[in-house]
Design an enzyme around this catalytic site. Sequence first.
Site, PDB file in Angstrom:
ATOM      1  N   CYS A  85      64.968   1.251  51.491  1.00 37.70           N
ATOM      2  CA  CYS A  85      65.545   0.052  50.874  1.00 37.70           C
ATOM      3  C   CYS A  85      65.558   0.203  49.347  1.00 37.70           C
ATOM      4  CB  CYS A  85      64.825  -1.200  51.337  1.00 37.70           C
ATOM      5  SG  CYS A  85      65.746  -2.725  50.939  1.00 37.70           S
ATOM      6  N   HIS A 194      66.031  -0.805  56.904  1.00 42.18           N
ATOM      7  CA  HIS A 194      64.577  -0.811  57.097  1.00 42.18           C
ATOM      8  C   HIS A 194      64.240  -0.174  58.446  1.00 42.18           C
ATOM      9  CE1 HIS A 194      63.205  -3.396  53.749  1.00 42.18           C
ATOM     10  NE2 HIS A 194      64.420  -3.919  53.846  1.00 42.18           N
ATOM     11  N   GLU A 196      61.385   0.436  59.613  1.00 45.94           N
ATOM     12  CA  GLU A 196      60.219  -0.257  60.173  1.00 45.94           C
ATOM     13  C   GLU A 196      60.588  -1.561  60.881  1.00 45.94           C
ATOM     14  OE1 GLU A 196      60.626  -2.161  56.112  1.00 45.94           O
ATOM     15  OE2 GLU A 196      61.058  -0.212  57.052  1.00 45.94           O
TER      16      GLU A 196
END
Length: 214
Positions: A85, A194, A196
Amino acid sequence: MAETLALVDYGAGNLHSVESALRAAGAEGVAVTSDPLVVRAADRIVLPGVGSFKACAEGLRAVPGMVEAMAERVHVGAAPFLGICVGMQLLASRGVEHGVTEGLGWIPGEVRHIEPADPAIKVPHMGWNDVSPAIRSWAAHADGAMLIEPGEAYFLHSYHLVPDEGRHIAAMTDHGGGIIAAVARDTIVGVQFHPEKSQTYGLALLARFLEWKP
């Protein structure tokens, strides 16, 4: 002996989520660190980032010796590096959010506000969107498997990196026009999305990064 991975802590990343995702993807020696000496000794480096380009750039430079340690380990030591990001945006030469701020300059280019061609399309670009890898895959394993694969990932951003050279574009997405989803050069890769938060797709990407031997 397990590899060591430095997850850089400079006060501007969702470290817990990224650390958890890296461990779920198979990482063992994860060190969440603000110590340049740990970064200099790491086998791999991950730079997260949440918030504005200006705040993240200033936060990173506020950690004594961190920028120099990352540059030495990546450019001289050829350690694989992943920016996430705003951590990916910091690879650019500069960002224009809240004034012009100097980036790392590892991927020449500028981080600009997203300007969709259709005014009905909202900014920030938020939610799930397709990731379409570039035709050429510089980012490959020795066995030829692509590091950035097609799929759907989670995005949340109002600014995007516009590289000076098309050869640094690793993947695209679309939000009222083309937006860079990933950039890369040498042992460096950055993703605007992202991993994650991208569930199976994100964990698979992180697992490939952990095995990547550029």
